[in-house]
Design a protein around this motif. Structure first.
Motif, PDB file in Angstrom:
ATOM      1  N   LEU A 553     -28.645  55.787  87.679  1.00 40.27           N
ATOM      2  CA  LEU A 553     -28.864  54.281  86.741  1.00 40.27           C
ATOM      3  C   LEU A 553     -29.285  53.533  87.547  1.00 40.27           C
ATOM      4  CD1 LEU A 553     -25.449  54.717  84.573  1.00 40.27           C
ATOM      5  CD2 LEU A 553     -27.835  54.536  83.626  1.00 40.27           C
ATOM      6  N   ILE A 554     -28.871  52.928  88.713  1.00 38.95           N
ATOM      7  CA  ILE A 554     -29.287  51.868  89.462  1.00 38.95           C
ATOM      8  C   ILE A 554     -30.588  52.143  90.075  1.00 38.95           C
ATOM      9  CG2 ILE A 554     -28.828  50.730  91.878  1.00 38.95           C
ATOM     10  CD1 ILE A 554     -26.006  51.383  91.523  1.00 38.95           C
ATOM     11  N   THR A 555     -31.089  53.523  90.209  1.00 37.30           N
ATOM     12  CA  THR A 555     -32.372  53.737  90.829  1.00 37.30           C
ATOM     13  C   THR A 555     -33.372  53.595  89.537  1.00 37.30           C
ATOM     14  OG1 THR A 555     -31.655  55.353  92.452  1.00 37.30           O
ATOM     15  CG2 THR A 555     -33.963  55.435  91.928  1.00 37.30           C
ATOM     16  N   HIS A 556     -32.743  53.833  88.487  1.00 34.11           N
ATOM     17  CA  HIS A 556     -33.701  53.979  87.328  1.00 34.11           C
ATOM     18  C   HIS A 556     -34.014  52.402  86.952  1.00 34.11           C
ATOM     19  CE1 HIS A 556     -35.198  54.425  83.389  1.00 34.11           C
ATOM     20  NE2 HIS A 556     -34.480  53.465  82.941  1.00 34.11           N
ATOM     21  N   CYS A 557     -32.845  51.691  87.096  1.00 36.43           N
ATOM     22  CA  CYS A 557     -33.394  50.291  86.685  1.00 36.43           C
ATOM     23  C   CYS A 557     -34.066  49.526  87.673  1.00 36.43           C
ATOM     24  CB  CYS A 557     -31.778  49.476  86.316  1.00 36.43           C
ATOM     25  SG  CYS A 557     -30.915  50.135  84.985  1.00 36.43           S
ATOM     26  N   GLN A 558     -34.054  49.884  88.938  1.00 38.36           N
ATOM     27  CA  GLN A 558     -34.869  49.371  89.705  1.00 38.36           C
ATOM     28  C   GLN A 558     -36.465  49.639  89.676  1.00 38.36           C
ATOM     29  OE1 GLN A 558     -32.565  50.436  93.161  1.00 38.36           O
ATOM     30  NE2 GLN A 558     -32.073  48.429  93.570  1.00 38.36           N
ATOM     31  N   SER A 559     -36.675  50.748  88.968  1.00 39.57           N
ATOM     32  CA  SER A 559     -38.082  51.261  88.854  1.00 39.57           C
ATOM     33  C   SER A 559     -39.064  50.612  87.833  1.00 39.57           C
ATOM     34  CB  SER A 559     -38.057  52.688  88.393  1.00 39.57           C
ATOM     35  OG  SER A 559     -37.542  52.790  87.127  1.00 39.57           O
ATOM     36  N   PRO A 560     -40.332  50.602  88.220  1.00 40.01           N
ATOM     37  CA  PRO A 560     -41.329  49.673  87.466  1.00 40.01           C
ATOM     38  C   PRO A 560     -41.245  50.142  86.093  1.00 40.01           C
ATOM     39  CG  PRO A 560     -42.104  50.546  89.435  1.00 40.01           C
ATOM     40  CD  PRO A 560     -40.941  51.334  89.465  1.00 40.01           C
ATOM     41  N   GLU A 561     -40.871  51.243  85.500  1.00 42.07           N
ATOM     42  CA  GLU A 561     -41.194  51.631  84.118  1.00 42.07           C
ATOM     43  C   GLU A 561     -40.034  51.449  83.469  1.00 42.07           C
ATOM     44  OE1 GLU A 561     -39.746  55.332  86.653  1.00 42.07           O
ATOM     45  OE2 GLU A 561     -41.292  53.806  86.874  1.00 42.07           O
ATOM     46  N   ALA A 562     -38.817  50.909  83.927  1.00 39.20           N
ATOM     47  CA  ALA A 562     -37.574  50.773  83.409  1.00 39.20           C
ATOM     48  C   ALA A 562     -37.637  49.413  82.763  1.00 39.20           C
ATOM     49  CB  ALA A 562     -36.291  50.693  84.230  1.00 39.20           C
ATOM     50  N   GLY A 563     -36.895  49.125  81.424  1.00 39.35           N
ATOM     51  CA  GLY A 563     -36.836  47.901  81.192  1.00 39.35           C
ATOM     52  C   GLY A 563     -36.947  48.100  79.374  1.00 39.35           C
ATOM     53  N   GLY A 564     -36.489  47.202  78.732  1.00 39.27           N
ATOM     54  CA  GLY A 564     -36.500  47.279  77.091  1.00 39.27           C
ATOM     55  C   GLY A 564     -35.414  46.576  76.593  1.00 39.27           C
ATOM     56  N   TYR A 565     -35.790  46.390  75.089  1.00 41.17           N
ATOM     57  CA  TYR A 565     -34.886  45.426  74.400  1.00 41.17           C
ATOM     58  C   TYR A 565     -33.858  46.533  73.766  1.00 41.17           C
ATOM     59  CZ  TYR A 565     -37.669  41.313  75.702  1.00 41.17           C
ATOM     60  OH  TYR A 565     -38.297  40.349  76.455  1.00 41.17           O
ATOM     61  N   THR A 566     -32.801  45.909  72.934  1.00 39.83           N
ATOM     62  CA  THR A 566     -32.067  46.812  72.208  1.00 39.83           C
ATOM     63  C   THR A 566     -31.567  45.849  71.011  1.00 39.83           C
ATOM     64  OG1 THR A 566     -29.927  46.091  73.159  1.00 39.83           O
ATOM     65  CG2 THR A 566     -31.151  48.322  73.982  1.00 39.83           C
ATOM     66  N   PRO A 567     -31.287  46.313  69.789  1.00 39.10           N
ATOM     67  CA  PRO A 567     -30.882  45.739  68.716  1.00 39.10           C
ATOM     68  C   PRO A 567     -30.021  44.166  68.977  1.00 39.10           C
ATOM     69  CG  PRO A 567     -30.832  47.935  68.128  1.00 39.10           C
ATOM     70  CD  PRO A 567     -31.005  47.982  69.400  1.00 39.10           C
ATOM     71  N   SER A 568     -29.037  44.414  69.720  1.00 39.51           N
ATOM     72  CA  SER A 568     -28.243  43.271  70.036  1.00 39.51           C
ATOM     73  C   SER A 568     -28.817  42.208  70.645  1.00 39.51           C
ATOM     74  CB  SER A 568     -26.815  43.950  70.794  1.00 39.51           C
ATOM     75  OG  SER A 568     -27.346  44.267  72.269  1.00 39.51           O
ATOM     76  N   ASP A 569     -29.919  42.392  71.359  1.00 40.35           N
ATOM     77  CA  ASP A 569     -30.922  41.273  71.939  1.00 40.35           C
ATOM     78  C   ASP A 569     -31.428  40.303  70.766  1.00 40.35           C
ATOM     79  OD1 ASP A 569     -30.429  42.334  74.599  1.00 40.35           O
ATOM     80  OD2 ASP A 569     -31.983  43.672  74.398  1.00 40.35           O
ATOM     81  N   PHE A 570     -31.480  40.727  69.434  1.00 41.83           N
ATOM     82  CA  PHE A 570     -31.888  40.162  68.415  1.00 41.83           C
ATOM     83  C   PHE A 570     -30.895  40.355  67.413  1.00 41.83           C
ATOM     84  CE2 PHE A 570     -35.308  41.881  70.979  1.00 41.83           C
ATOM     85  CZ  PHE A 570     -36.031  40.912  71.343  1.00 41.83           C
ATOM     86  N   LYS A 571     -29.773  39.361  67.275  1.00 40.91           N
ATOM     87  CA  LYS A 571     -28.716  39.720  66.553  1.00 40.91           C
ATOM     88  C   LYS A 571     -29.190  39.382  64.913  1.00 40.91           C
ATOM     89  CE  LYS A 571     -25.409  38.379  69.908  1.00 40.91           C
ATOM     90  NZ  LYS A 571     -24.422  37.502  70.606  1.00 40.91           N
ATOM     91  N   LYS A 572     -29.932  38.448  64.856  1.00 38.82           N
ATOM     92  CA  LYS A 572     -30.377  38.041  63.643  1.00 38.82           C
ATOM     93  C   LYS A 572     -31.296  38.998  62.795  1.00 38.82           C
ATOM     94  CE  LYS A 572     -29.204  33.055  64.544  1.00 38.82           C
ATOM     95  NZ  LYS A 572     -29.932  31.774  64.462  1.00 38.82           N
ATOM     96  N   ALA A 573     -32.007  39.807  63.633  1.00 39.21           N
ATOM     97  CA  ALA A 573     -32.898  40.545  63.160  1.00 39.21           C
ATOM     98  C   ALA A 573     -32.330  41.796  62.145  1.00 39.21           C
ATOM     99  CB  ALA A 573     -33.763  41.002  64.209  1.00 39.21           C
ATOM    100  N   ASN A 574     -31.296  42.107  62.613  1.00 40.09           N
ATOM    101  CA  ASN A 574     -30.700  43.349  61.834  1.00 40.09           C
ATOM    102  C   ASN A 574     -31.712  44.528  61.799  1.00 40.09           C
ATOM    103  OD1 ASN A 574     -28.849  44.908  60.317  1.00 40.09           O
ATOM    104  ND2 ASN A 574     -29.638  43.977  58.420  1.00 40.09           N
ATOM    105  N   VAL A 575     -32.020  44.973  63.082  1.00 40.78           N
ATOM    106  CA  VAL A 575     -32.870  46.408  63.212  1.00 40.78           C
ATOM    107  C   VAL A 575     -32.071  47.263  64.015  1.00 40.78           C
ATOM    108  CG1 VAL A 575     -35.092  45.013  62.840  1.00 40.78           C
ATOM    109  CG2 VAL A 575     -34.070  45.253  65.078  1.00 40.78           C
TER     110      VAL A 575
END
Length: 593
Positions: A553-575
């Motif tokens: 998990l640590i190696t993955h998160c350090q890689s250039p292709e890692a990263g992204g948003y999840t629904p809880s990052d946009f609480k008001k959007a309800n998606v």
């Protein structure tokens, strides 16, 4: 400013601005505080997080912050006239955002005098007495410390008396009546039992044995009906000292120890300089918190959580087989006497990456990552993609506007079940996003589960909650201790044994208990099991699989292709995740033209 995204809605690391060379561990360029409040907060963060310089756009979690450190920040802010709640740190993760919501005039209920009288039992205390342990007086938390500069026994006793007066929970006592256990906050009548043992003439091996023997005796000597629920011993080894502090768990928890260590050192320094003991002001009393919880249990706010917890029952029952965990010995007694421990650890570099680099990839906190590794490791062991786990939380949740528990000693811990489901996740990033969202859905960090179960008057609801499949695994991340026992501290963790914290006649209520903590810059995980049920080799193998999953998990998160948003990052959007990924892809396509 928005983060640059790739076509998949992930952070485009190549388009991010280059980090300032003077701050190699942080992605943000340093921006200095602009107001007195920002300056105070930046200084507090730097002090507590052990960072040389904090800018107003630096992220709390990327600096190594966590939920327990947030409580320490709240406590320090309170002392300089800034009222914060830990939840505000989670919602406003930079100094700039936090300063904008900081309250300079929040009305908090505190009692600076001696708090006495009858105290309602809290959910965790109800849970303890429900266990009906054969020796309920012997269920402690204890620590053995190496003393870096010799302590004067007479001064130490004065310090202990000062702590007993200042921290009301240390004077709790418990009496069993016909209607059940009663809790009373006693006045300052007694003294902290203290013994000074001169072991200087013994050999090192004899000293080690003598410390363990004396510690074992102290551990079993507390009396629930008599305050204080605390005993201290100072061992003189000739060229050094050891300090043993034993407190019954009913009166203390992991956050409390941090407060007590700080006050112990402050008070001793004050007395040794000929000054009177002057500790920081008290925050909301344990007694008031217990009263508020009792009212909260009948409120509409907590009743709205019923569906969430009852849905956990239905989902767990549908997904899980009756007993998920394989055992080596069927029918073995799960006793404290049979408990053994396997320990595994990350190195310093891996731990630093976990604390400061991993959070940025998916806007996670350390528990998200640890629990993803836990779910992955158990999936390899059991073949099940879901794991019902009991989480322990610090329990000092922001559910009352007039409460600040940041410097209150007591047992506030919460226990609550969470179903971790990594489903069809094909890579570490997908698994991490799935677990992150499952944890974010838990209302108020799980405090409502115990409140509804033990304090709500609806008996039918309690029966329904009791039908929940019982977790066989408990997980508890205790946080970082390097801020507490730093190089400049009077104390360091000792290597000798502090005896058994719990009666060997007692029973264990979970098959596996995993405790994580950070000492000396290293994450360590202790896997506690019963040798009557599991072989050591089985647990060693499982713990190693966990470490491998965590490293991946640590190696993955350090890689250039890692990263992204999840629904809880946009609480008001309800998606949901699928809709969010599509939306971010469209946005990115528009901004790239």
């Amino acid at each position: 400013k928005a983060l640059p995204l790739t076509a998949n809605g992930k952070v485009n690391r190549q388009m991010l601005p280059a980090p300032d060379a003077s701050r190699p561990d942080l992605k943000q360029t340093y921006v200095a505080p602009r107001t007195p409040v920002e300056e105070k907060l930046a200084n507090l963060w730097a002090e507590v997080l052990k960072v040389e310089q904090v800018g107003i756009n630096d992220n709390f979690f990327e600096l190594g912050g966590d939920s327990i450190i947030s409580i320490q920040i709240v406590a320090r802010a309170h002392q300089v006239g800034i009222e914060l709640a830990p939840k505000q740190l989670f919602d406003n993760q930079t100094i700039a955002k936090l300063a904008a919501v900081a309250n300079l005039s929040r009305e908090v209920v505190t009692e600076q005098g001696i708090v006495t009288g009858s105290v309602f039992l809290t959910p965790i205390q109800h849970w303890f007495f429900e266990q009906n342990q054969p020796d309920s007086h012997h269920w402690n938390q204890a620590i053995l410390l190496e003393v870096r500069q010799a302590l004067d026994p007479a001064l130490l006793q004065q310090v202990l008396q000062g702590l007993l007066e200042h921290h009301d929970a240390l004077r709790l006592q418990f009496v069993k009546a016909e209607s059940g256990w009663k809790q009373i906050n006693a006045d300052v009548k007694g003294i902290v039992p203290f013994q000074y043992l001169d072991l200087s003439v013994l050999s090192p091996d004899q000293q080690k044995a003598a410390i363990e023997e004396a510690a074992t005796e102290v551990q079993g000597s507390l009396n629930l009906a008599e305050a204080p629920l605390m005993e201290v011993a100072l061992f003189d080894l000739g060229d050094s000292q050891r300090l043993l502090i034993v407190i019954h768990h009913l009166a203390v928890d992991g956050v409390s120890w941090r407060i007590l260590f700080e006050d112990l050192q402050t008070a001793y320094k004050q007395l040794s300089q000929g000054k009177a003991i002057a500790l920081p002001p008290k925050t909301t009393s344990f007694k008031y918190w217990a009263e508020q919880l009792r009212e909260y249990a009948q409120s509409e706010a907590v009743r709205q959580e019923q569906d969430y917890w009852l849905n956990q029952i239905r989902t767990s029952s549908q997904i899980l087989s009756p007993s998920v965990l394989p055992v080596d010995y069927t029918g073995g007694d799960n006793t404290v006497a049979s408990e053994k421990k396997v320990s595994v650890a990350l190195n310093v570099e891996e731990t630093q990456a976990l604390l400061q680099e991993v959070p940025a990839a998916y806007r996670t906190q350390i528990n998200d990552v640890l629990l993803t590794a836990l779910a992955q490791s158990f999936a390899r062991w059991t073949g099940e993609r879901s794991l019902l786990v009991e989480l322990e939380g610090h329990g000092r949740e922001d559910i009352f506007n007039d409460v600040n528990l940041s410097r209150t000693v007591g047992w506030f811990t919460t226990h609550f079940p969470v179903l971790l489901n990594i489903g069809e996740a094909s890579n570490p990033g997908e698994a991490l996003k799935a677990v992150k969202e499952q944890l974010r859905r838990t209302p108020n960090q799980g405090i409502g589960h115990g409140v509804l179960f033990y304090l709500n008057e609806n008996r039918e609801l309690k029966e329904q909650l009791q039908a929940l499949p019982q977790p066989e695994v408990k997980f508890n991340y205790l946080g970082q201790f390097d801020q507490v026992l730093s190089e400049s501290s009077l104390f360091a963790p000792a290597k000798e044994s502090c005896g058994s914290e719990r009666s060997l006649r007692g029973s264990r209520n979970r098959l596996l208990v995993i405790n994580g903590s950070i000492f000396s810059g290293q994450l360590r995980l202790d896997w506690n099991y019963s040798e009557n049920i599991h072989r050591q080799s089985t647990i060693e193998s499982l713990a190693q699989i966990f470490v491998e999953a965590l490293r991946s998990l640590i190696t993955h998160c350090q890689s250039p292709e890692a990263g992204g948003y999840t629904p809880s990052d946009f609480k008001k959007a309800n998606v949901n995740q699928k809709d969010l990924d599509q939306l971010l892809t469209k946005i990115n396509q528009k901004t790239s033209h």
